[in-house]
Design an enzyme around this catalytic site. Structure first.
Site, PDB file in Angstrom:
ATOM      1  N   LYS A  89     -10.901  -3.921  -3.929  1.00  0.00           N
ATOM      2  CA  LYS A  89     -11.849  -2.816  -4.132  1.00  0.00           C
ATOM      3  C   LYS A  89     -11.169  -1.605  -4.747  1.00  0.00           C
ATOM      4  CE  LYS A  89     -14.012  -3.780   0.253  1.00  0.00           C
ATOM      5  NZ  LYS A  89     -12.752  -3.894   1.012  1.00  0.00           N
ATOM      6  N   LYS A 100      -4.273  -9.570  -6.661  1.00  0.00           N
ATOM      7  CA  LYS A 100      -5.453  -9.956  -5.876  1.00  0.00           C
ATOM      8  C   LYS A 100      -6.650  -9.085  -6.248  1.00  0.00           C
ATOM      9  CE  LYS A 100      -6.116  -8.166  -1.743  1.00  0.00           C
ATOM     10  NZ  LYS A 100      -7.285  -7.927  -0.903  1.00  0.00           N
ATOM     11  N   LYS A 133       0.838  -1.212   0.000  1.00  0.00           N
ATOM     12  CA  LYS A 133       0.000   0.000   0.000  1.00  0.00           C
ATOM     13  C   LYS A 133       0.873   1.263   0.000  1.00  0.00           C
ATOM     14  CE  LYS A 133      -4.302  -1.718   0.636  1.00  0.00           C
ATOM     15  NZ  LYS A 133      -5.694  -1.506   0.768  1.00  0.00           N
TER      16      LYS A 133
HETATM   17  N1  AQP Z   1      -9.119 -11.188  -3.488  1.00  0.00           N
HETATM   18  C1  AQP Z   1      -9.484 -11.704  -2.316  1.00  0.00           C
HETATM   19  N2  AQP Z   1      -9.584 -13.047  -2.176  1.00  0.00           N
HETATM   20  C2  AQP Z   1      -9.970 -13.585  -0.998  1.00  0.00           C
HETATM   21  N3  AQP Z   1     -10.276 -12.837   0.098  1.00  0.00           N
HETATM   22  C3  AQP Z   1     -10.190 -11.503  -0.015  1.00  0.00           C
HETATM   23  N4  AQP Z   1     -10.424 -10.501   0.856  1.00  0.00           N
HETATM   24  C4  AQP Z   1     -10.172  -9.317   0.246  1.00  0.00           C
HETATM   25  N5  AQP Z   1      -9.790  -9.512  -1.019  1.00  0.00           N
HETATM   26  C5  AQP Z   1      -9.790 -10.858  -1.223  1.00  0.00           C
HETATM   27  C6  AQP Z   1     -10.880 -10.688   2.228  1.00  0.00           C
HETATM   28  O1  AQP Z   1     -12.086  -9.944   2.386  1.00  0.00           O
HETATM   29  C7  AQP Z   1     -12.157  -9.491   3.735  1.00  0.00           C
HETATM   30  C8  AQP Z   1     -12.479  -8.025   3.729  1.00  0.00           C
HETATM   31  O2  AQP Z   1     -11.401  -7.318   3.109  1.00  0.00           O
HETATM   32  P1  AQP Z   1     -11.113  -5.816   3.492  1.00  0.00           P
HETATM   33  O3  AQP Z   1     -12.237  -4.996   3.049  1.00  0.00           O
HETATM   34  O4  AQP Z   1     -10.838  -5.706   4.928  1.00  0.00           O
HETATM   35  O5  AQP Z   1      -9.817  -5.340   2.815  1.00  0.00           O
HETATM   36  P2  AQP Z   1      -8.785  -5.898   1.851  1.00  0.00           P
HETATM   37  O6  AQP Z   1      -8.288  -7.225   2.270  1.00  0.00           O
HETATM   38  O7  AQP Z   1      -7.739  -4.894   1.703  1.00  0.00           O
HETATM   39  O8  AQP Z   1      -9.706  -6.023   0.594  1.00  0.00           O
HETATM   40  P3  AQP Z   1      -9.681  -5.221  -0.717  1.00  0.00           P
HETATM   41  O9  AQP Z   1     -10.956  -5.541  -1.397  1.00  0.00           O
HETATM   42  O10 AQP Z   1      -8.421  -5.537  -1.416  1.00  0.00           O
HETATM   43  O11 AQP Z   1      -9.736  -3.689  -0.276  1.00  0.00           O
HETATM   44  P4  AQP Z   1      -8.780  -2.479  -0.630  1.00  0.00           P
HETATM   45  O12 AQP Z   1      -8.620  -2.481  -2.110  1.00  0.00           O
HETATM   46  O13 AQP Z   1      -9.519  -1.292  -0.130  1.00  0.00           O
HETATM   47  O14 AQP Z   1      -7.499  -2.704   0.090  1.00  0.00           O
HETATM   48  C9  AQP Z   1     -10.819  -9.799   4.386  1.00  0.00           C
HETATM   49  O15 AQP Z   1     -10.946 -10.942   5.209  1.00  0.00           O
HETATM   50  C10 AQP Z   1      -9.915 -10.080   3.216  1.00  0.00           C
HETATM   51  O16 AQP Z   1      -8.881 -10.979   3.544  1.00  0.00           O
END
Ligand code: AQP
Length: 329
Positions: free
Chosen positions: A195, A192, A112
């Site tokens: 969002k 991965k 990040k």
């Molecule tokens: N690609 C993924 N595959 C499996 N699990 C995933 N999670 C996120 N992306 C994947 C799991 O979803 C839960 C919530 O995630 P989060 O909102 O806390 O943040 P994150 O892991 O950072 O997810 P994003 O979507 O990638 O958000 P941004 O882009 O904002 O950083 C968690 O349990 C995560 O492991």
């Protein structure tokens, strides 16, 4: 007494099929076995630049989609992190137990920081300590997450251990729980699904957009022409078939891709139709809830009230063990 389970999701954008398959689906499956608390973790989402005017809507939408996907608020607590101030209070305390070196090793921080070069703030660095506070405040024993959060839960165990050794036994060492889809890759097939990247399919995507996104998605890059045989083992979309298509369809795609009987477009069409079918009820319920934000707000307020009570009790114990509670002598 059931064991306590805690997990969270950031209101940092549209909830996507990676969040669902990696975490939310598992949360729903675990509702019977644990005393479950789920949080829309808005403090985590402010560590990168965002539009404050959109935050309220994002929080409500994230809650609506989780409920729409099947997270029944009558069988768990669902609340917004910033409505319980003890999260940040415990973070400060845990900060004083956490070596900088451990946080410097966190791969999500490194990634990040690279993505947000102009805004590498202390919050981004401290994210895993806030996450540890989120879990420990409720004495969470189990933390269902996607693979990307594994390192953070390992760290939370270490911090819990440090607290218990230094001040007295209080916190369980949280154990991670992974789903059968711990890492869903983005539509680019390289990173991965996230969002914050334009590589996802949201849980409320309309059928046309699902098809448009899938039709542009990366498949087996070695398959250059329609008549080249493909290799499903290295095709990201074949992985998605495993979660959305039935066994007969998976077997057919697996065989006919290898023999070039079907091309990527036909394979994507099967996946798209199945995904549209699978997501339809989630989409319908989520959109209905988004149109009733007061109902969602009620759920979140009820959840926050319950959480505040638990959090206050934990903080009393923390202060007491740390010599921070003033009593009459
Ligand atoms: N690609 C993924 N595959 C499996 N699990 C995933 N999670 C996120 N992306 C994947 C799991 O979803 C839960 C919530 O995630 P989060 O909102 O806390 O943040 P994150 O892991 O950072 O997810 P994003 O979507 O990638 O958000 P941004 O882009 O904002 O950083 C968690 O349990 C995560 O492991």
């Amino acid at each position: 007494m059931k064991k306590r389970l805690f997990s969270g999701i950031q209101p940092s954008g549209d909830v996507h099929i990676g969040n669902y398959l990696g975490a939310i689906k598992n949360w729903i499956a675990l509702l019977n076995d644990y005393d479950c608390i789920f949080s829309i973790v808005d403090y985590h989402a402010i560590t990168v630049e965002y539009d404050p005017g959109l935050m309220q809507k994002r929080i409500l939408n994230a809650a609506a989609v989780n409920i729409g996907a099947g997270l029944d608020p009558d069988r768990c607590i669902l609340f917004v992190q910033s409505q319980v101030p003890e999260h940040t209070e415990l973070t400060w305390i845990l900060n004083s137990l956490t070596p900088m070196g451990l946080l410097e090793r966190m791969t999500q921080y490194k990634d990040k920081a690279k993505q947000n070069e102009k805004n590498v703030n202390v919050g981004l660095f401290d994210y895993p300590v806030l996450q540890t506070a989120d879990i420990l405040l409720y004495k969470g024993c189990a933390v269902p997450i996607g693979e990307d959060q594994l390192q953070h839960v390992e760290l939370s165990r270490e911090i819990a251990r440090k607290f218990n050794m230094r001040y007295g036994e209080l916190f369980p060492e949280p154990q991670h729980l992974l789903s059968d889809a711990p890492r869903i890759m983005g539509l680019d097939g390289k990173s991965k699904m996230s969002k914050s990247m334009d590589n996802y399919i949201s849980l409320i995507e309309d059928p046309d957009t699902i098809w448009k996104k899938l039709s542009r998605a990366t498949t087996d890059e070695n398959r250059k022409r329609r008549n080249d045989p493909g290799n499903p083992e290295i095709c990201n979309l074949f992985t998605l078939h495993k979660y959305f298509s039935n066994e007969t369809e998976i077997a057919k795609v697996n065989k006919e891709c290898r023999t070039a009987e079907i091309g990527c477009i036909e394979c994507k069409r099967i996946l798209s139709d199945n995904m549209v079918k699978a997501l339809a009820p989630i989409r319908e319920k989520s959109l209905a809830l988004m149109n009733k934000p007061d109902d969602v707000l009620d759920v979140l307020n009820t959840g926050a009230k319950k959480c505040r009570k638990i959090a206050e009790e934990t903080m009393e114990e923390v202060r007491s063990l740390m010599g921070l509670r003033l009593v009459k002598v």
